[in-house]
Structures are given as structure tokens and as C-alpha cells.
Design a protein around this motif. Sequence first.
Motif, PDB file in Angstrom:
ATOM      1  N   ARG A   1      -1.730   0.084  -1.649  1.00 45.20           N
ATOM      2  CA  ARG A   1      -2.067   0.971  -1.056  1.00 45.20           C
ATOM      3  C   ARG A   1      -1.396   0.974   0.471  1.00 45.20           C
ATOM      4  O   ARG A   1      -1.601   2.590   1.340  1.00 45.20           O
ATOM      5  CB  ARG A   1      -2.428   2.598  -1.861  1.00 45.20           C
TER       6      ARG A   1
ATOM      7  N   TRP B   1       1.644   2.686   2.185  1.00 40.04           N
ATOM      8  CA  TRP B   1       2.167   4.157   1.679  1.00 40.04           C
ATOM      9  C   TRP B   1       1.025   5.092   3.001  1.00 40.04           C
ATOM     10  O   TRP B   1       0.256   5.251   3.517  1.00 40.04           O
ATOM     11  CB  TRP B   1       0.779   4.497   0.822  1.00 40.04           C
TER      12      TRP B   1
ATOM     13  N   GLN C   1      -4.270  10.533   0.247  1.00 44.87           N
ATOM     14  CA  GLN C   1      -3.709  10.202  -1.214  1.00 44.87           C
ATOM     15  C   GLN C   1      -4.446  11.108  -1.494  1.00 44.87           C
ATOM     16  O   GLN C   1      -6.052  11.361  -1.456  1.00 44.87           O
ATOM     17  CB  GLN C   1      -4.789   8.848  -1.155  1.00 44.87           C
TER      18      GLN C   1
ATOM     19  N   SER D   1       3.793  13.105  -0.145  1.00 41.56           N
ATOM     20  CA  SER D   1       4.554  11.922  -0.392  1.00 41.56           C
ATOM     21  C   SER D   1       4.409  11.905   1.331  1.00 41.56           C
ATOM     22  O   SER D   1       5.283  12.116   2.037  1.00 41.56           O
ATOM     23  CB  SER D   1       5.808  12.571  -0.986  1.00 41.56           C
TER      24      SER D   1
ATOM     25  N   SER E   1       6.186   7.021  -1.521  1.00 39.87           N
ATOM     26  CA  SER E   1       5.132   6.684  -1.865  1.00 39.87           C
ATOM     27  C   SER E   1       5.018   8.294  -2.486  1.00 39.87           C
ATOM     28  O   SER E   1       5.395   9.477  -1.653  1.00 39.87           O
ATOM     29  CB  SER E   1       3.684   6.060  -1.107  1.00 39.87           C
TER      30      SER E   1
ATOM     31  N   THR F   1       1.506  11.391  -4.374  1.00 38.94           N
ATOM     32  CA  THR F   1       0.521  11.697  -4.873  1.00 38.94           C
ATOM     33  C   THR F   1       0.341  12.820  -5.112  1.00 38.94           C
ATOM     34  O   THR F   1       0.194  13.776  -4.467  1.00 38.94           O
ATOM     35  CB  THR F   1      -0.802  10.558  -4.416  1.00 38.94           C
TER      36      THR F   1
ATOM     37  N   SER G   1       0.215   8.831  -9.454  1.00 44.56           N
ATOM     38  CA  SER G   1       0.759   8.182  -8.357  1.00 44.56           C
ATOM     39  C   SER G   1       1.887   7.308  -8.430  1.00 44.56           C
ATOM     40  O   SER G   1       1.478   7.237  -9.492  1.00 44.56           O
ATOM     41  CB  SER G   1      -0.683   7.969  -7.457  1.00 44.56           C
ATOM     42  N   THR G   2       3.013   7.475  -7.250  1.00 43.74           N
ATOM     43  CA  THR G   2       3.597   6.204  -7.686  1.00 43.74           C
ATOM     44  C   THR G   2       4.329   5.714  -6.060  1.00 43.74           C
ATOM     45  O   THR G   2       3.667   6.330  -5.162  1.00 43.74           O
ATOM     46  CB  THR G   2       5.404   7.290  -8.184  1.00 43.74           C
ATOM     47  N   GLY G   3       4.757   4.558  -5.772  1.00 42.01           N
ATOM     48  CA  GLY G   3       5.094   3.844  -4.948  1.00 42.01           C
ATOM     49  C   GLY G   3       4.792   2.005  -5.554  1.00 42.01           C
ATOM     50  O   GLY G   3       5.321   1.638  -6.389  1.00 42.01           O
ATOM     51  N   SER G   4       5.364   1.039  -4.503  1.00 39.58           N
ATOM     52  CA  SER G   4       5.404   0.523  -3.713  1.00 39.58           C
ATOM     53  C   SER G   4       4.295  -0.495  -3.407  1.00 39.58           C
ATOM     54  O   SER G   4       4.016   0.017  -2.612  1.00 39.58           O
ATOM     55  CB  SER G   4       6.541  -0.140  -3.895  1.00 39.58           C
TER      56      SER G   4
ATOM     57  N   LYS H   1       7.046  -2.451  -8.099  1.00 42.40           N
ATOM     58  CA  LYS H   1       6.308  -0.650  -8.126  1.00 42.40           C
ATOM     59  C   LYS H   1       5.509   0.092  -9.138  1.00 42.40           C
ATOM     60  O   LYS H   1       5.194  -0.634 -10.232  1.00 42.40           O
ATOM     61  CB  LYS H   1       7.846  -0.123  -8.259  1.00 42.40           C
TER      62      LYS H   1
ATOM     63  N   THR I   1       3.223   3.504 -11.443  1.00 39.60           N
ATOM     64  CA  THR I   1       3.565   4.610 -11.347  1.00 39.60           C
ATOM     65  C   THR I   1       1.726   4.973 -12.371  1.00 39.60           C
ATOM     66  O   THR I   1       1.984   4.114 -13.659  1.00 39.60           O
ATOM     67  CB  THR I   1       4.363   5.496 -11.763  1.00 39.60           C
TER      68      THR I   1
END
Length: 502
Positions: free
Chosen positions: A37, A40, A44, A152, A175, A177, A198-201, A212, A214
Amino acid sequence: MLKPVKLLIFCLALLAFLGLYTASAQTVLTVREAEFRSRWAGPQEDRDVKSQFFEPDGGLTEKDVGVDPSEQTSPSLSENMDRLADNFRNRLRFGPLEFSLGLSSGWEYSSQSSSGESSSSSGQSSLYSSPTLAIRYEREIGLWTVATRFSSGYTHYFNQDYTAAGEGGQRNPISMTSSINIGYNSTRLTLSLSASTSTGSGFDIITGSNNKQTTTSTSFSARYIINDSISTGTAASLSISKTSDAQVQTGDPDQPNSNTLSLGLSTFADYLVTPKTNLRFILSSNEEIQTLQDVVEGGRRSLDAMLMVTYQMAPKLSANVGAGAGYVTDISSANSEAVGFRPTYNFSLNYTPTEKTYFKVSYSMQGTDIKPNFSLAAGWNARQKTRLSLSVYQNQGYSSLAPDQYNITRGALLTISQSLIKGISLSLSGGYELSENAALSSPTNNSASEGPPDHFLTTAGLSWRLREWASWQNSIMITSGQGKSNSSDLQTRFSSSLNLNF
């Protein structure tokens, strides 16, 4: 009517119980998560306790860094800008609903690309811009409480050759959360529903690749007080993790998309022995399923019975000690070794004298675990201008690469923040994580190409809080490097940015 002391003890015992089954309440930050993260943007919001590692000023928030208005006969330019910022923030608030906007613009340098190779001269640095949006809603309606949080962020690198954050759809990371907590508290009945996502790379140190991820988790609990000494309740939890779009180095095998589902159900009965001692019997069932490329490759079920004692040693110091027995089955392999009857146990100690000073430690073996879990989360405001946080842990779960295989990680992460002079703070972090694989069906089932067995990271950040709504952030991060074949090459990343928050 219950006595206030007994009601307080019941509530503290309930919090200890929920800590066993609510994934969204996790407070231990791992090195893997810190690395993944690190790019990001925005807060968070899926974590109940904000991590000092991700806070730009290390959590040492200072206000009123300008000149005292009483010392001036007319407002200065900076004060006029402060008023404009306050007016803008007020326009983003609608009663219990609050919006926050942010924008970070700056320059970033990285010695490696996302594949672990040395960056080309044209792809070593880039200007970037990161807009963020956060939404918060908190309200009490009679016996109900509702709190929701959403955040976001998106980072756009203007240099098309800069691929340190990833390639293709991951080159400009986005991203998100969020979390929601709903509670109901009456004289006898307590209900609690919480969920986070949460989602992101980012770079995953376990797989040695950018991917990625999730994650969604939710939990529900209900508790009913029968009389002054006896209460009963139930709880359920669900957690789903998905890993996809892995970007591996040239020549390395492709990595599959993976999913892990964990489901937990439990019921308990409490008996208040003394105002400081609570006895609890817990009956719980857990199931964990591993899916690779939409094919079920692993699954485990457990049934546990445990007797737990909670002792309130002081108003802000409590301990839990539990022991029992469990039975584990493997639903995907008849030759699994980590099955059958076994002892279960749990120990935890919780000391929280203030909001930012805490010490929480737990050690347990229960559910589908194949080895004990350990976590230590500590935070200490040593002085008004000094803050420290520490995480030490041992975690486990299904591998995202190999079928019917567990990945066990052990690590530690330390962050120290110091306010140097008014408005300027320094943050230093260091972490190390060791990873190993354990086959559930066969000791030789380690054919998957996992990432490096260990990983370290060090960071240093210098933050200058120009105004309450503006800051200048400089940070450097040195890690073991990305990829697997070049894991011995260190990666250096530096960024400098102007951050605006309203």
C-alpha cells in the motif's frame, strides 16, 4: 436493572470476543501490507486503528502554525488563505455527512521498474498528481449508532515510460478503502455489524510480483444479558480475498488468479464470577476455501470448543486465557497431515491507558491454523513531540500460487516520529518479514514459484506543515527490491510533493 460495574465487565468481555473473529478490527500492520500500500493515496479507511506508518506527519498533527492574530493589526495573507480554506471545508459538511478533498503533486524517482529490472534513463522518474476523496458519516439514532468511512485515491504519472508502480492498468494506481459499523445497545441486547473492503494494486512481497488485491470482510455479533451473572450470544464472520492481474518478470511462469474465502460461526455463554472475572464457554466452527483460476484447490474445516477466563486487572488492563479442543478436516485432500483432534488455546493481554498509547498482544492456536498465530501491536507517545509504534506478528493462510499449501509469515515493523521544530516532523520506519511455505497434503508439494523468502524495508520522511491544510512531504524508501531474480538488488524510491487537504 444491571449494576454499572457488571455492565462494564460484560462490554469489555464482548470486545475481547469480537477481537477473535472480526478481521476488520485488525491493528497489526505487516511489512507485506506496508509495501503493497505504499503508493496508495488518501487515508486507509478500512482499518479501525489508523497506522502511524501511513500518516504523512507520523501522526504528530500540529495546528495553528501561523502567527497569533492578536499580534497583528490586520490579517496577513496566510490568515486570509486559512479563512478561505475553512470556508471551503465548511461547504463540504452536511450535518453528520462530511466530505474531504485532497491533492498531492510532486516528483518521484525509482531505481527499479515494477518487474524488478533497473529503470532506463528515460523511465527513472516522473512528475505525478494524486487527487483523493474521503467521505465520513457518523450518527446516533436512539439506541443505534452508525459510522461509515470511504476513501479513494488515484495517482497519475505524467512520464509514460515510468513503470515503477506497474504496467498497463497498474501504471497509474487507483485504490479504494471503506468501512461501516452499525451498533445497537439496549439494557439487555447488544448488536454489532461491521464490514470493510479495500482494493488496489502494488508489489506483493510474497509472490514477488505486482498484482491487484481486493479484500472484503464482515462480521456480526449479538449478545443478550439474561440476568446479573449470565449472558449468551452468537457471532459470524466472512472474509474474501482476491489476487489477480499478476505482472511477472520476463521468463517467469504466469501466476494464477486466486481467491480465499474464510467463514466463521460461533456461540458463547458467559458467567460473571466476580466483578472482575468472567468465565466464557465458546463453541465455534470455521471453514477456509482456496480457489486458483476458479477451481477449488484447497479447503479446511474446524470445530472448536474452548473455555476462556477474562480478568480485569485494572480499568484499562485486561487479560484473556482460554483452552480447549478442536477437530480439523481437509475437504480437498485425503492425505493431509494437519488434521484430526488437537488442543486449542488462546492468550491475549490488552492495555490501553490513552487513545494513542496501547499495548496489545495475543498468542493462539485455533480454527484451521497449522501453527500458532502471534501478534503484538504497541503504540507510545513517549513525549508530546515523540511517537512510536511497533508491530510483531506471525500470520498464516492459503498460498495464492500453489494448491493445498499454506504460507506462513513472520515479521516486525517499527515506526518512530519526532517533531523537530514547529511544523516540521521526521518519521523513520524499518521492517523485516520472513516467509515460508507449508504443504498440507505432501511435504514435497512446493512446486509453485514463490517470491523471495525474506524482505526488508526502511523509510524516512520529512514533513513540513506549512498550514493546517497544506504540507510539503519528502520521503525515501529503500527495500530488498522487486521481482525474484533481482531480489538481491536494492530498490531506492524518493518522492517530494506538495499536499493540499480540505
